[in-house]
Design an enzyme around this catalytic site. Structure first.
Site, PDB file in Angstrom:
ATOM      1  N   ARG A  75       0.842  -1.189   0.000  1.00  0.00           N
ATOM      2  CA  ARG A  75       0.000   0.000   0.000  1.00  0.00           C
ATOM      3  C   ARG A  75       0.885   1.249   0.000  1.00  0.00           C
ATOM      4  NH1 ARG A  75      -1.915   0.791   4.320  1.00  0.00           N
ATOM      5  NH2 ARG A  75      -1.296  -1.028   5.518  1.00  0.00           N
ATOM      6  N   TYR A 214      -1.270  -3.461  -6.932  1.00  0.00           N
ATOM      7  CA  TYR A 214      -1.126  -4.166  -5.650  1.00  0.00           C
ATOM      8  C   TYR A 214      -2.456  -4.224  -4.884  1.00  0.00           C
ATOM      9  CZ  TYR A 214      -0.217  -5.180  -0.845  1.00  0.00           C
ATOM     10  OH  TYR A 214      -0.303  -5.746   0.406  1.00  0.00           O
ATOM     11  N   LYS A 223      -9.605  -2.377   1.333  1.00  0.00           N
ATOM     12  CA  LYS A 223      -9.287  -1.240   2.201  1.00  0.00           C
ATOM     13  C   LYS A 223     -10.084   0.006   1.824  1.00  0.00           C
ATOM     14  CE  LYS A 223      -6.186  -3.696   4.213  1.00  0.00           C
ATOM     15  NZ  LYS A 223      -6.411  -4.171   5.579  1.00  0.00           N
ATOM     16  N   HIS A 243     -10.641  -2.562  11.260  1.00  0.00           N
ATOM     17  CA  HIS A 243      -9.535  -3.390  10.761  1.00  0.00           C
ATOM     18  C   HIS A 243      -9.349  -4.574  11.717  1.00  0.00           C
ATOM     19  CE1 HIS A 243      -5.055  -3.382   9.278  1.00  0.00           C
ATOM     20  NE2 HIS A 243      -5.801  -4.182   8.562  1.00  0.00           N
ATOM     21  N   SER A 265      -1.495  -3.688  10.042  1.00  0.00           N
ATOM     22  CA  SER A 265      -1.122  -4.613   8.973  1.00  0.00           C
ATOM     23  C   SER A 265       0.171  -5.341   9.315  1.00  0.00           C
ATOM     24  CB  SER A 265      -0.934  -3.838   7.675  1.00  0.00           C
ATOM     25  OG  SER A 265      -2.106  -3.124   7.395  1.00  0.00           O
ATOM     26  N   CYS A 267       0.631  -7.581  11.668  1.00  0.00           N
ATOM     27  CA  CYS A 267       0.846  -7.720  13.113  1.00  0.00           C
ATOM     28  C   CYS A 267       0.036  -8.880  13.701  1.00  0.00           C
ATOM     29  CB  CYS A 267       0.528  -6.420  13.829  1.00  0.00           C
ATOM     30  SG  CYS A 267       1.685  -5.108  13.413  1.00  0.00           S
ATOM     31  N   ASP A 290      -9.467  -9.808   8.426  1.00  0.00           N
ATOM     32  CA  ASP A 290      -8.885  -8.480   8.195  1.00  0.00           C
ATOM     33  C   ASP A 290      -9.848  -7.334   8.480  1.00  0.00           C
ATOM     34  OD1 ASP A 290      -6.600  -6.919   7.302  1.00  0.00           O
ATOM     35  OD2 ASP A 290      -7.724  -6.482   5.478  1.00  0.00           O
ATOM     36  N   ARG A 383       2.106 -12.199  -0.656  1.00  0.00           N
ATOM     37  CA  ARG A 383       0.750 -12.548  -0.193  1.00  0.00           C
ATOM     38  C   ARG A 383       0.188 -13.781  -0.870  1.00  0.00           C
ATOM     39  NH1 ARG A 383      -1.641  -8.927   3.841  1.00  0.00           N
ATOM     40  NH2 ARG A 383      -0.065  -7.323   4.049  1.00  0.00           N
TER      41      ARG A 383
HETATM   42  P1  GDP Z   1      -1.907  -9.445   9.565  1.00  0.00           P
HETATM   43  O1  GDP Z   1      -1.283  -8.721   8.429  1.00  0.00           O
HETATM   44  O2  GDP Z   1      -2.283  -8.541  10.700  1.00  0.00           O
HETATM   45  O3  GDP Z   1      -3.026 -10.318   9.130  1.00  0.00           O
HETATM   46  O4  GDP Z   1      -0.762 -10.373  10.174  1.00  0.00           O
HETATM   47  P2  GDP Z   1      -0.395 -11.900   9.898  1.00  0.00           P
HETATM   48  O5  GDP Z   1      -1.223 -12.809  10.724  1.00  0.00           O
HETATM   49  O6  GDP Z   1      -0.372 -12.149   8.432  1.00  0.00           O
HETATM   50  O7  GDP Z   1       1.077 -11.930  10.468  1.00  0.00           O
HETATM   51  C1  GDP Z   1       2.070 -11.023  10.034  1.00  0.00           C
HETATM   52  C2  GDP Z   1       3.420 -11.547  10.420  1.00  0.00           C
HETATM   53  O8  GDP Z   1       3.513 -11.661  11.841  1.00  0.00           O
HETATM   54  C3  GDP Z   1       3.697 -12.929   9.862  1.00  0.00           C
HETATM   55  O9  GDP Z   1       5.044 -13.004   9.454  1.00  0.00           O
HETATM   56  C4  GDP Z   1       3.425 -13.850  11.037  1.00  0.00           C
HETATM   57  O10 GDP Z   1       4.174 -15.036  10.964  1.00  0.00           O
HETATM   58  C5  GDP Z   1       3.813 -12.996  12.239  1.00  0.00           C
HETATM   59  N1  GDP Z   1       3.008 -13.325  13.446  1.00  0.00           N
HETATM   60  C6  GDP Z   1       1.666 -13.494  13.504  1.00  0.00           C
HETATM   61  N2  GDP Z   1       1.269 -13.824  14.752  1.00  0.00           N
HETATM   62  C7  GDP Z   1       2.383 -13.836  15.529  1.00  0.00           C
HETATM   63  C8  GDP Z   1       2.619 -14.100  16.924  1.00  0.00           C
HETATM   64  O11 GDP Z   1       1.720 -14.397  17.711  1.00  0.00           O
HETATM   65  N3  GDP Z   1       3.908 -13.991  17.345  1.00  0.00           N
HETATM   66  C9  GDP Z   1       4.936 -13.669  16.486  1.00  0.00           C
HETATM   67  N4  GDP Z   1       6.157 -13.581  16.986  1.00  0.00           N
HETATM   68  N5  GDP Z   1       4.744 -13.422  15.163  1.00  0.00           N
HETATM   69  C10 GDP Z   1       3.488 -13.502  14.691  1.00  0.00           C
HETATM   70  P1  PGA Z   2      -3.112  -7.172   6.517  1.00  0.00           P
HETATM   71  O1  PGA Z   2      -3.900  -6.687   5.213  1.00  0.00           O
HETATM   72  O2  PGA Z   2      -3.705  -6.320   7.590  1.00  0.00           O
HETATM   73  O3  PGA Z   2      -3.469  -8.594   6.555  1.00  0.00           O
HETATM   74  O4  PGA Z   2      -1.641  -6.914   6.383  1.00  0.00           O
HETATM   75  C1  PGA Z   2      -3.411  -5.938   4.209  1.00  0.00           C
HETATM   76  C2  PGA Z   2      -3.106  -4.525   4.625  1.00  0.00           C
HETATM   77  O5  PGA Z   2      -3.521  -4.095   5.727  1.00  0.00           O
HETATM   78  O6  PGA Z   2      -2.470  -3.853   3.827  1.00  0.00           O
HETATM   79 MN    MN Z   3      -5.248  -5.244   6.745  1.00  0.00          MN
HETATM   80 MN    MN Z   4      -3.916 -10.428   7.232  1.00  0.00          MN
END
Ligand code: GDP
Ligand code: PGA
Ligand code: MN
Ligand code: MN
Length: 603
Positions: A75, A214, A223, A243, A265, A267, A290, A383
């Site tokens: 983004r 993207y 989004k 979110h 994002s 996290c 999400d 992704r």
């Molecule tokens: P989103 O973008 O908020 O959906 O986050 P994701 O679930 O895709 O995770 C983003 C990154 O954080 C990835 O590389 C995961 O492996 C890592 N991650 C997710 N949950 C945890 C956790 O509980 N602990 C740690 N250390 N890393 C995490």
């Molecule tokens: P994420 O979604 O929160 O899973 O990273 C895409 C974004 O927020 O850009």
């Molecule tokens: Mn997101």
């Molecule tokens: Mn995600």
């Protein structure tokens, strides 16, 4: 060019005249009204393979590898605009441009932008089609990649056209990659323009996106609509567009709880949404990963709906040990992988998928890669795009128009210091304060520097369609609309705190079930907690750590509220509040900050 109206699957005058107008402006070779069918998927994916955008995977059914332009990987927050009539309504956290000026300028970018290309018209619905008031959109795009991705990420096609009858409201979503194929110019695998604009006209419920292919910039249902435009709709109509992931948890006693969680994002939302609990007897089922739309049900509780139909998940770090359910989901095929690495036998790979990388790969920049290459083979924001319906842990109610009643809402970020593993808020307004002051280290999900701590209110900083101060007030108002005991309880979490050795203090992933269990037992009144200046944290012994090899001092460090760290933190919160400004920052939040300051001083 064929006349768009001649082949239109709708007689909705506003759709037809808009499509005509955009076809005149952008000058595509032809116009295709998408029906969302399997035939259409096959035709477009085959076309994408033929032009070199997609590589069909040998090892996963009906799945494709694809690499973006190296400049178009995330983004673009600095190119994202909220073009409200008045600058003040966009607030201090958004880029703003006058809507007329923005449209005048972008119209020149769009003029002839689809030359040599096909213009696709996609009807989609965010949330269940049978919702009381379904939220429709129509996206125009000149990207086949976008057209097939929208098939995964939204409910789209004939069923939506059938419901989009004359007079039905819809969000106009205009997208072009901004790479016209004038006479003699050949296409590239990932067309895009160096100039990018992701513009929102919240009062008009309109989105104009230009120059990027993207996900977050180009799949406009996600989004742009379901967060930025929907947050404004939600403010006007008395609900919340957030979110957040949505998760169903069943205890060993077969008690069901639904929770939502907002993290910035990259996290941990998608991972928590597919949680594989390590605690005995607990089951977790997925509802959304999400975005959550929260509305009051007739029972006076806040109900959550997932407006999307697919996952657009961060690939790196996803593996059988961390997220087996995501692995099972993509194993079933029907997926698009963007900016991961390609194996020699036609499969995908990324850092964290397996312990040992293959001896040879094609990396996300289409170069030969070996373990000695010295660079990651997959982009950190690579992704997978895959349908939620094929997730083995999907809850049947994921498509329920009534949504699911929330017991708790978790807010969290990625912080190496300061923020405890888990804190229970003292009240709705205190919870709103914790959420409003949420902070996180920046990640690869957006362009720019990674690892910089910034305030990210409610994890919505990049996704707010209006003034952040008004948004805080809206959250406080929501808390007044029902009796306090019916509101979800707010918790604040941080899976990412680090110790002196720089290692994570908490193992995360499936072990996060232990934190959720404590929170739910707090709601049921059966778990112990200790007061800290920030809120309640588990007493030693209150977290179920059975079978977990972490020593109590590490847990203590993860839960600690350290007054010296909070000196810096309070200064950063002061800075946030100062930028919001006196007349738009709710007094309640100022009072909560003063109360926190007092409790810290007394600690
Ligand atoms: P989103 O973008 O908020 O959906 O986050 P994701 O679930 O895709 O995770 C983003 C990154 O954080 C990835 O590389 C995961 O492996 C890592 N991650 C997710 N949950 C945890 C956790 O509980 N602990 C740690 N250390 N890393 C995490
Ligand atoms: P994420 O979604 O929160 O899973 O990273 C895409 C974004 O927020 O850009
Ligand atoms: Mn997101
Ligand atoms: Mn995600």
């Amino acid at each position: 060019m064929n006349t768009p109206t001649a082949t239109a699957p709708t007689a909705h005058p506003a759709v037809v005249s808009w499509v005509d107008e955009i076809a005149d402006l952008t000058a595509p070779d032809s116009v295709v009204w998408c029906d969302g069918s399997a035939d259409e998927w096959d035709r477009l994916t085959t076309q994408l393979v033929e032009k070199g955008t997609f590589v069909r995977l040998e090892r996963k059914p009906n799945s494709f590898w694809c690499a973006s332009d190296p400049e178009d990987v995330a983004r673009v927050e600095d190119r994202t605009f909220i073009c409200s009539q008045f600058r003040a309504d966009a607030g201090p956290t958004n880029n703003w441009m006058d809507p007329v000026d923005m449209k005048t300028m972008m119209t020149e970018h769009y003029r002839g932008a689809m030359a040599g290309r096909t213009m696709y018209v996609i009807a989609f619905c965010m949330g269940p089609l049978d919702a009381a008031e379904p939220k429709f959109g129509v996206q125009i795009t000149d990207s086949e990649y976008v057209a097939v991705s929208m098939q995964i990420m939204t409910r789209s096609g004939t069923a939506v056209w059938d419901r989009l009858t004359t007079g039905t409201a819809f969000v106009k979503c205009l997208h072009s990659v901004g790479a016209p194929l004038h006479e003699g110019r050949t296409d590239t695998p990932w067309p895009c323009d160096h100039t990018k604009y992701i513009s929102h006209f919240p009062e008009e419920r309109t989105i104009w996106s230009y120059g990027s292919g993207y996900g977050g910039n180009a799949l406009l249902g996600k989004k742009c609509y379901a967060l930025r435009i929907a947050s404004k709709m939600a403010k006007d109509e008395g609900w919340l567009a957030e979110h957040m992931l949505i998760l169903k948890l069943t205890s060993p006693e077969q008690k069901v709880h639904y929770i939502a969680a907002a993290f910035p994002s990259s996290c941990g939302k998608t991972n928590l949404a597919m949680l594989d609990p390590t605690l005995d007897g607990w089951t977790a089922e997925t509802i959304g990963d999400d975005i959550a739309w929260l509305r009051f049900g007739e029972d006076g509780r806040l109900h959550a709906v997932n407006p999307e139909a697919g996952f657009f998940g961060v690939a790196p770090g996803t593996g059988l040990l961390t997220n087996p359910h995501a692995m099972d989901t993509i194993e079933r095929g029907n997926s698009i992988f963007t900016n991961v690495a390609l194996t020699d036998d036609g499969d995908i790979w990324w850092e964290g998928l397996t312990g040992t990388p293959p001896a040879h790969l094609t990396d996300w920049k289409r170069r030969d890669w070996t373990p000695t290459s010295g660079e990651p083979a997959a982009h950190p924001n690579s992704r997978y795009c895959t349908p939620i319906a094929q997730c083995p842990t999907v809850a049947p109610e994921w498509d329920d128009p009534a949504g699911v009643p929330l017991s708790a809402i978790f807010f969290g970020g990625r912080r190496a210091t300061t923020i405890p593993l888990v804190t229970e808020s003292l009240s709705w307004r205190h919870g709103v304060f914790l959420a409003a002051t949420l902070s996180s280290e920046t990640t690869a999900a957006a362009t720019g520097k990674v690892g910089v701590v910034r305030r990210d209110p409610m994890a919505m900083l990049p996704f707010l369609g209006y003034h952040v101060g008004d948004y805080f007030q809206h959250w406080l108002d929501i808390g007044e609309k029902t009796s306090p005991e019916l509101l979800p309880k707010i918790f604040y979490v941080n899976w990412f705190r680090r110790g002196d050795d720089d290692e994570f203090l908490w193992p995360g992933f499936g072990e996060n079930s232990r934190i959720l269990e404590w929170a739910l037992r707090r709601i049921e009144g059966t778990a112990e907690a200790a007061a800290t200046p920030l809120g309640h944290v588990p007493t030693p012994g209150a977290l179920d750590l059975t079978g977990l090899k972490v020593d109590p001092t590490t847990i203590g460090a993860a839960l600690r509220v350290d007054p010296t760290e909070w000196v810096t933190e309070l200064r950063l919160i002061d800075e946030l509040f100062a930028t919001i400004g006196g007349n738009r920052l709710p007094d309640v939040l100022r009072e909560e900050l003063a109360a926190l300051r007092q409790r810290l001083a007394a600690a």
